[in-house]
Write a protein that holds these residues in place. Structure first.
Motif, PDB file in Angstrom:
ATOM      1  N   UNK A   1      73.319  -2.149 120.823  1.00  0.00           N
ATOM      2  CA  UNK A   1      73.890  -0.835 120.578  1.00  0.00           C
ATOM      3  C   UNK A   1      73.796  -0.029 121.869  1.00  0.00           C
TER       4      UNK A   1
ATOM      5  N   UNK B   1      74.253   3.324 123.910  1.00  0.00           N
ATOM      6  CA  UNK B   1      74.428   4.732 123.566  1.00  0.00           C
ATOM      7  C   UNK B   1      75.611   5.362 124.286  1.00  0.00           C
TER       8      UNK B   1
ATOM      9  N   UNK C   1      75.765  10.791 121.875  1.00  0.00           N
ATOM     10  CA  UNK C   1      74.548  10.500 121.121  1.00  0.00           C
ATOM     11  C   UNK C   1      73.331  10.971 121.886  1.00  0.00           C
ATOM     12  N   UNK C   2      73.292  10.647 123.168  1.00  0.00           N
ATOM     13  CA  UNK C   2      72.183  11.046 124.017  1.00  0.00           C
ATOM     14  C   UNK C   2      72.036  12.567 124.027  1.00  0.00           C
TER      15      UNK C   2
ATOM     16  N   UNK D   1      70.369  14.204 120.799  1.00  0.00           N
ATOM     17  CA  UNK D   1      68.907  14.236 120.830  1.00  0.00           C
ATOM     18  C   UNK D   1      68.421  15.229 121.893  1.00  0.00           C
TER      19      UNK D   1
ATOM     20  N   UNK E   1      68.274  18.765 120.530  1.00  0.00           N
ATOM     21  CA  UNK E   1      67.169  19.022 119.606  1.00  0.00           C
ATOM     22  C   UNK E   1      65.831  19.076 120.369  1.00  0.00           C
ATOM     23  N   UNK E   2      65.718  18.321 121.437  1.00  0.00           N
ATOM     24  CA  UNK E   2      64.495  18.377 122.254  1.00  0.00           C
ATOM     25  C   UNK E   2      64.383  19.750 122.923  1.00  0.00           C
TER      26      UNK E   2
ATOM     27  N   UNK F   1      65.178  21.165 112.496  1.00  0.00           N
ATOM     28  CA  UNK F   1      65.143  20.241 113.633  1.00  0.00           C
ATOM     29  C   UNK F   1      64.894  18.809 113.143  1.00  0.00           C
ATOM     30  N   UNK F   2      63.949  18.648 112.205  1.00  0.00           N
ATOM     31  CA  UNK F   2      63.669  17.309 111.666  1.00  0.00           C
ATOM     32  C   UNK F   2      64.912  16.748 110.970  1.00  0.00           C
TER      33      UNK F   2
ATOM     34  N   UNK G   1      67.380  15.555 113.558  1.00  0.00           N
ATOM     35  CA  UNK G   1      67.001  14.247 114.123  1.00  0.00           C
ATOM     36  C   UNK G   1      67.446  13.136 113.169  1.00  0.00           C
TER      37      UNK G   1
ATOM     38  N   UNK H   1      70.317  10.427 114.115  1.00  0.00           N
ATOM     39  CA  UNK H   1      70.016   8.984 114.078  1.00  0.00           C
ATOM     40  C   UNK H   1      71.066   8.251 113.253  1.00  0.00           C
TER      41      UNK H   1
ATOM     42  N   UNK I   1      74.333   8.083 115.026  1.00  0.00           N
ATOM     43  CA  UNK I   1      74.291   7.103 116.114  1.00  0.00           C
ATOM     44  C   UNK I   1      74.526   5.699 115.562  1.00  0.00           C
ATOM     45  N   UNK I   2      73.867   5.419 114.431  1.00  0.00           N
ATOM     46  CA  UNK I   2      74.052   4.089 113.831  1.00  0.00           C
ATOM     47  C   UNK I   2      75.495   3.920 113.339  1.00  0.00           C
TER      48      UNK I   2
END
Lengths: 201, 248
Positions: free
Chosen positions: A1, A3, A7-8, A11, A14-15, A77-78, A81, A85, A88-89
Motif C-alpha cells: 500500500x 501512501x 493520506x499523509x 494524519x 490531526x497531528x 481527533x480520535x 484518526x 485510517x 486510507x485503506x
C-alpha cells in the motif's frame, strides 16, 4: 500500500491539531492555578479589590471552558484518526480494483470499483463533517482566547485599586493572565497555519 | 483508545507502553506497543495490526509528538505485529523499519518500499536511537524463524516480542505482573504451543541471563519487573516446548 500525499496530509493535520491541544491544555492548567492564587490574594485585599476577585473567578471559569472544549477536540481527533485510517485503506482498495478494471475491463470488476468508490465517498463525507466540527470548535476557542485577553485587561485595571502592598502582586498576576491569553490566540493561529500547510480538510 | 504509561524516563530518554484499549473487539488479540524516545527520535516496537492502528496512533499522539517517530521495529512477520505498516507509512512515508533479513520480501506485502526496510542479520546488531545504543538480540524460532528482540542497556528494559507473552482474561488484565504464579498460568499454553525449539529456547535463556534487565516487556500480556524477570527466564528454561500432543 503506497501512501498518497492526501493520506499523509490527513494524519499531518490531526497531528498539528493534537500538538496545539497539548499546549492549550498546559495554558488552561496554568490559568486555573493563577486564578486560584489570585482569588486567595484578593480576599486579603478586602473590598478595594473585589473587582479583581470577580475577574479572577471569571478567569477560572474560562480555564474550565477551555478544558471542556479541548476534551471535545480530543474525542473528535480520535474519531478523525479512525476515519482517516479507514479512508486510507479504502483508497488503497480502490487503486487496486482500478488496476484490475484497467487490465481486465470486466463489467463485474467495474461494478466492484463503483461500489468501492461509493464507500470511499461516504467515508470522505463523514470525515469532512468531523473536520467541520473541529473548525467550529477552533473558532469557539479563538473567541475564548479573545475573551481572556479582555478579562486580563480588566484584571490589570482592577489591580490598580489595590493597596501598594498588594498592587505589585496583582499586577503581576494580571500580566500572567494576559500572557496566557495571548498564547492561546497565538497557538491557535499557529495550529491553523500548520493545518493549512497540510492542505484543506 | 489505548493508554500510554511511562516505564522509564531519564532526561530525554524514555520508554512508554501503549496498552489496554477497553474498546478492543474480543476477536482481536490484545497487543502492547512500546515507544522508545531519545533526543528527538523515537522508535515504535511491533506497531500492531491495521485494525488497532487508530488506537495506537491516538495513544502515541497523546504521549509524544508522533512526528518524532523515525523507526519501527518488527520482531517478526505476524499480522498482529506489523500489518499496520502501510498506515504508519501513510502518516510518515520516510519511516524506517528494522526487521530480520528473512522477512525482507515478505513484510513489504503489508506495505513499504525497498528503502523502508533495514535488514537485521541473524546475529543481531547494535543500532542508535538519538545518540543512544540499542542492541538487537537474536531470538530465532521463538517463535518465528526470523525473530529479533530489542535491549536498551541504558534503561535496562528488554522488548521480548512473543517471549513472555500471556493471553490474559479480561478480569486479570493487569499491566504489570503482580503475582507470578497466577500470571504464568496464562503464559504456559502459549509458550508450549508457539515456541518451537528447545535449542533456541536454551540459547535465548543463556543469552538474556547475562543482561541486566529491570523489565521484560512482551508484546502481549503483562510486563515482568524486578525478580520476576529472572523467575520468568528460569520458568521458561524448564518448560517443555516444541511438542504438540494431539488428543484421541
Amino acid at each position: 500500500m503506497t501512501p498518497t500525499a492526501d493520506e499523509s496530509h490527513g494524519f499531518g493535520r490531526v497531528v498539528a491539531l493534537n500538538e496545539a491541544c497539548k499546549q492549550l491544555l498546559a495554558r488552561s492548567f496554568q490559568v486555573n492555578l493563577l486564578a486560584l492564587d489570585a482569588m486567595v490574594q484578593s480576599k486579603r485585599g478586602g473590598g478595594r479589590v473585589r473587582g479583581f476577585d470577580e475577574v479572577s473567578s471569571q478567569m477560572r471559569m474560562w480555564s474550565r471552558d477551555l478544558h471542556a472544549k479541548l476534551e471535545q477536540l480530543g474525542e473528535l481527533s480520535a474519531e478523525v484518526v479512525q476515519r482517516t485510517s479507514l479512508l486510507t485503506k479504502e483508497a488503497h482498495v480502490l487503486r487496486l480494483i482500478g488496476e484490475a478494471v484497467r487490465s481486465s475491463g470486466h463489467p463485474g470488476a467495474q461494478r466492484a470499483l463503483d461500489e468501492c468508490r461509493d464507500a470511499r465517498d461516504a467515508s470522505s463525507h463523514a470525515l469532512a463533517i468531523d473536520w467541520r466540527k473541529i473548525m467550529e470548535l477552533l473558532s469557539d476557542l479563538d473567541q475564548l482566547g479573545m475573551m481572556a485577553c479582555v478579562l486580563s485587561r480588566s484584571a490589570m485595571i482592577e489591580a490598580c485599586g489595590a493597596g501598594p502592598e498588594l498592587r505589585t502582586q496583582l499586577d503581576h498576576v494580571s500580566r500572567e493572565f494576559y500572557a496566557n491569553a495571548l498564547s492561546v490566540v497565538d497557538i491557535l493561529a499557529e495550529a491553523l497555519k500548520a493545518m493549512q500547510q497540510q492542505g484543506n480538510p | 483508545m489505548k493508554k500510554a504509561t511511562t516505564l522509564f524516563e531519564n532526561g530525554d530518554h524514555s520508554w512508554r507502553v501503549l496498552a489496554r484499549d477497553p474498546a478492543l473487539p474480543s476477536h482481536l488479540v490484545d497487543t502492547n506497543e512500546y515507544l522508545i524516545s531519545s533526543r528527538g527520535s523515537a522508535l515504535l516496537t511491533d506497531p500492531g495490526g491495521q485494525e488497532v492502528f487508530p488506537s495506537v496512533f491516538s495513544a502515541l499522539s497523546a504521549a509524544a509528538d508522533p512526528r518524532t517517530l523515525t523507526h519501527i521495529f518488527a520482531s517478526h512477520q505476524d499480522p498482529d505485529v506489523i500489518s499496520s505498516l502501510a498506515l504508519w507509512l501513510s502518516f510518515k512515508p520516510d519511516l524506517k523499519c528494522y526487521t530480520s533479513w528473512l522477512w525482507n520480501t515478505f513484510i513489504p506485502h503489508f506495505g513499504g518500499t525497498a528503502e523502508t526496510f533495514i535488514s537485521v542479520p541473524d546475529h543481531g546488531a547494535t543500532i542508535e536511537l538519538g545518540s543512544r545504543p540499542l542492541q538487537i538480540v537474536p531470538a530465532h524460532y521463538l517463535h518465528s524463524s526470523g525473530n529479533i528482540h530489542l535491549y536498551d542497556p541504558g534503561a535496562k528494559l528488554y522488548f521480548s516480542g512473543d517471549v513472555g507473552a500471556a493471553l490474559l482474561p479480561p478480569d486479570a488484565n493487569e499491566l504489570f505482573v503482580t503475582n507470578f504464579e497466577r500470571h504464568i498460568r496464562f503464559a504456559e499454553g502459549f509458550h508450549r504451543r508457539w515456541m518451537g525449539s528447545r535449542e533456541a529456547r536454551d540459547a535465548w535463556c543463556a543469552r538474556v541471563s547475562r543482561l541486566e534487565i529491570d523489565m521484560l516487556c512482551p508484546q502481549h500480556g503483562a510486563i515482568y519487573r524486578g525478580r520476576d524477570v529472572q523467575r520468568f527466564i528460569n520458568w521458561f528454561s524448564e518448560l517443555e516446548v516444541g511438542v504438540l500432543k494431539l488428543g484421541g
